[in-house]
Motif scaffolding. Structure first.
Motif, PDB file in Angstrom:
ATOM      1  N   UNK A  22       0.715  -1.234   0.029  1.00  0.00           N
ATOM      2  CA  UNK A  22       0.035   0.092   0.094  1.00  0.00           C
ATOM      3  C   UNK A  22       1.045   1.355  -0.238  1.00  0.00           C
ATOM      4  N   UNK A  65       0.501   3.892   1.742  1.00  0.00           N
ATOM      5  CA  UNK A  65       0.518   4.174   3.133  1.00  0.00           C
ATOM      6  C   UNK A  65       1.970   3.326   3.720  1.00  0.00           C
ATOM      7  N   UNK A  69      -4.836  -2.749   0.268  1.00  0.00           N
ATOM      8  CA  UNK A  69      -4.106  -1.763   0.265  1.00  0.00           C
ATOM      9  C   UNK A  69      -4.581  -0.218   0.241  1.00  0.00           C
ATOM     10  N   UNK A  70      -6.012  -0.117  -0.147  1.00  0.00           N
ATOM     11  CA  UNK A  70      -6.564   1.023  -0.424  1.00  0.00           C
ATOM     12  C   UNK A  70      -6.773   1.846   0.840  1.00  0.00           C
ATOM     13  N   UNK A  71      -6.507   2.912   0.677  1.00  0.00           N
ATOM     14  CA  UNK A  71      -6.972   3.968   2.118  1.00  0.00           C
ATOM     15  C   UNK A  71      -7.552   5.138   1.724  1.00  0.00           C
ATOM     16  N   UNK A  72      -7.377   5.566   0.326  1.00  0.00           N
ATOM     17  CA  UNK A  72      -7.745   6.820  -0.106  1.00  0.00           C
ATOM     18  C   UNK A  72      -9.387   6.995  -0.328  1.00  0.00           C
ATOM     19  N   UNK A  93     -10.449   7.295   3.125  1.00  0.00           N
ATOM     20  CA  UNK A  93     -10.010   8.742   3.667  1.00  0.00           C
ATOM     21  C   UNK A  93     -11.086   9.717   3.101  1.00  0.00           C
ATOM     22  N   UNK A 125      -5.478   0.432   6.673  1.00  0.00           N
ATOM     23  CA  UNK A 125      -4.527   1.312   5.899  1.00  0.00           C
ATOM     24  C   UNK A 125      -4.831   2.846   6.505  1.00  0.00           C
ATOM     25  N   UNK A 164      -2.350   5.371   8.375  1.00  0.00           N
ATOM     26  CA  UNK A 164      -2.079   6.874   7.867  1.00  0.00           C
ATOM     27  C   UNK A 164      -1.926   7.812   8.728  1.00  0.00           C
TER      28      UNK A 164
END
Lengths: 341, 295
Positions: free
Chosen positions: A162, A164, B211-214, B217, B229, B233
């Motif tokens: 990721x 991050x 893996x995604x965080x956006x 977010x 994630x 962050x």
């Protein structure tokens, strides 16, 4: 399901009155090619639907999905020319013409972030495009199979992380006590606060980008390398070409279509420089070099709630991207004869 | 490779250097992973002083205990698992169905459908219109905002489509003669023969969602909905309460424990990806090649 389908088939049989034997499903006629086409063409939509309705039904939800989540936002770009009110229509409430476009064209901040985007995108292209080719060529010379496979597996690994995590690792490696500064101090230098210095941002960004993408990028080249005709190498050797000249005159031309295709793709994504990574990595101290179009429009749009203005910027960026990929494709078809479509 | 029997001396030297270079490269690729792992097992003080490189200093498992005992970490982790399972399932169903249909060469309107999908690769709605759409649909602060919008990746779709196109058509013809309809062929012939490509796609989708965080977010405000994630962050950005909670628990200052806790959270986040990756690896190489040869 299959019973219903059989009924559909029976109907098809009656309408079409085909020669003896089973009625092939329409979409299967590919092999009969052009000769079979005219009669198929004459059959109306209603008939096609009746015969292949199962296929259309299968595609229905995915297509609706694409229309809703991909095309509605595309048309939503109209709010670049209309005033958007939170809670109002997603297509905006009243026309304001080119107001927002003029606004960003006259915005010095915009031109600053545009320049940053071009520089960062250019550097990424400059390094991240050729390095996988080099690595693939080096890997290709390895003849111990297991070793080759191990190197490959390890080099793909960062691709699966990721952003991050990557940024987290970068922050630890580049901190004042981090490994990089330990090395600098060991050779007598002075520790550098990399992430707080605008002049270091591009190096940090491109460096980590290489780490993350170089191995993954080799997959296609390694595949292309296996298709290069072995007799060409022999011919080159008989002509007295050494290893290096073989690479230059046989291997590289052999993988040229792959190179061109990937170059076009890279050029098309040129302006989309890692939005998420920049967003995670930058801070007000590094805005000077780190702020790119997409992070700027993120701040303008979602942090300052200026939706229409940010949409105008985003639309501009998307159109440039589209024009670039179309141009690159056109040029490569003309010049090299290889293209994406 | 067709090098022939008479390898020159200079080529041997090259081979030697090449091997050394590649070994060094592997070290370079792995170093960040190894450091994070070592830090996760080290004492907070050693990490802070920058003493940890590839081997733990002051080996202990306390940090793991602190992280695992944290409710917010666990709820984030559970969210990530749920999002990944639900998201991958939806994505696989939609992508596979559409790819199968698009692979029927004689289907009427096929080119239009392909065009609709491919165009989205080159032009997209952009951040703000997408955000407005999600908001209007009322998906904000639900897991659907994370799980739905990415459900069809056109790249994956094209990979599957060309895989289905390359299947021997005789099989399907035989199935038709035996009375199977499109659905039957799909389920009983095509699916069982496509395990390789399906495994690849599952890997791609699940890793992407994991893996995604956006998306989270952007669309989630409630901490209890965050994936791990995003939790990480926020911790890296110094905005998370975990670090201070952890610090309070062990009686040291926030910045001291933070690096440690970050390392543990990173390790725990990466582990599942690392675990499935070797098993599917042999599939994805062929998968990605299929997709690129004819886009």
């Amino acid at each position: 399901m299959s019973a219903a389908h059989a009924a559909g088939d029976a109907l098809a049989t009656t309408v079409q009155a085909p020669p003896a034997g089973t009625v092939p499903l329409a979409a299967d006629r590919e092999d009969t090619g052009k000769k079979a086409r005219p009669p198929v063409r004459k059959i109306g939509w209603r008939h096609t639907l009746r015969r292949d309705w199962v296929l259309y039904a299968m595609a229905l939800v995915p297509v609706l999905f694409l229309l809703l989540f991909r095309y509605v936002p595309m048309f939503g770009n109209i709010i670049a020319f209309r005033r958007f009110r939170p809670g109002g229509s997603i297509f905006g409430d009243e026309w304001v013409g080119m107001r927002y476009v003029e606004l960003f064209l006259n915005d010095p901040n915009f031109w600053n972030v545009f320049a940053n985007t071009v520089i960062l995108g250019g550097l990424t292209l400059l390094f991240c495009f050729p390095l996988p080719i080099v690595l693939a060529l080096l890997l290709n010379e390895v003849r111990v199979r297991t070793f080759k496979r191990v190197v490959q597996s390890i080099s793909y690994l960062p691709h699966f992380l990721s952003v991050v995590i990557v940024v987290g690792m970068l922050m630890q490696l580049l901190s004042l006590q981090g490994t990089v500064n330990q090395i600098i101090e060991a050779v007598g230098g002075e520790a550098i606060p990399f992430l707080q210095r605008a002049e270091w941002f591009r190096t940090v960004y491109v460096g980590s980008e290489i780490w993350q993408t170089v191995g993954w990028g080799t997959i296609l080249y390694l595949a292309a390398l296996t298709t290069v005709d072995a007799s060409l190498y022999e011919a080159a050797r008989i002509d007295g070409a050494n290893r290096w000249r073989q690479t230059w005159h046989v291997t590289l031309p052999g993988i040229r279509p792959t190179m061109v295709t990937l170059l076009i793709l890279n050029i098309g994504l040129f302006l989309n420089v890692g939005f998420e990574k920049v967003l995670l990595l930058y801070n007000p101290l590094t805005y000077e070099t780190a702020d790119v179009v997409s992070t700027y429009l993120y701040r303008v749009g979602l942090v300052s709630n200026n939706f229409s203005y940010a949409t105008a910027i985003g639309l501009f960026q998307a159109i440039i991207g589209l024009v670039m990929i179309l141009t690159a494709n056109f040029l490569s078809r003309r010049v090299v004869g290889a293209s994406l479509w | 490779m067709s090098v022939g029997p008479r390898d020159s001396k200079s080529y041997k030297t090259f081979t030697w250097f090449n091997g050394t270079f590649l070994v060094l490269l592997c070290g370079f690729m792995l170093y960040p992973f190894v450091t994070v792992l070592a830090q996760s097992f080290s004492s907070a003080g050693a990490v802070k002083a920058g003493m940890v490189n590839v081997w733990p200093v002051g080996f202990n498992l306390t940090t793991y205990q602190v992280v695992i005992a944290n409710d917010l970490f666990w709820s984030s982790y559970r969210n990530t698992v749920v999002y990944t399972l639900v998201g991958t399932t939806i994505a696989m169903v939609l992508t596979t169905l559409l790819a199968y249909v698009l692979a029927r060469r004689a289907l009427r309107g096929r080119n239009v459908l392909i065009g609709i999908a491919v165009f989205t690769m080159f032009f997209n709605g952009g951040l703000i219109p997408n955000y407005v759409l999600i908001q209007t649909l009322g998906l904000k602060n639900t897991m659907w905002a994370v799980v739905l919008p990415g459900a069809i990746s056109v790249f994956n779709l094209l990979v599957m489509k060309s895989f289905f196109e390359n299947m021997p058509s005789e099989l399907e013809e035989a199935a038709q003669i035996d009375g199977l309809g499109w659905w039957g062929i799909f389920r009983r012939i095509v699916m069982p023969l496509s395990k390789a490509v399906i495994a690849t796609m599952i890997l791609f989708y699940s890793v992407a969602i994991w893996n995604d965080w956006f998306a989270a977010f952007l669309y989630l405000d409630k901490q209890e909905l965050f994936p791990v994630t995003l939790y990480l962050r926020n911790m890296i950005a110094g905005a998370s309460s975990t670090a201070s909670q952890g610090a309070a628990a062990s009686g040291s200052s926030t910045s001291e424990i933070a690096a440690n806790i970050q390392a543990v959270t990173m390790v725990l986040t990466i582990i599942p990806v690392l675990c499935i990756y070797p098993f599917v690896q042999r599939y994805f190489v062929s998968g990605i090649m299929l997709g690129s040869v004819k886009g």
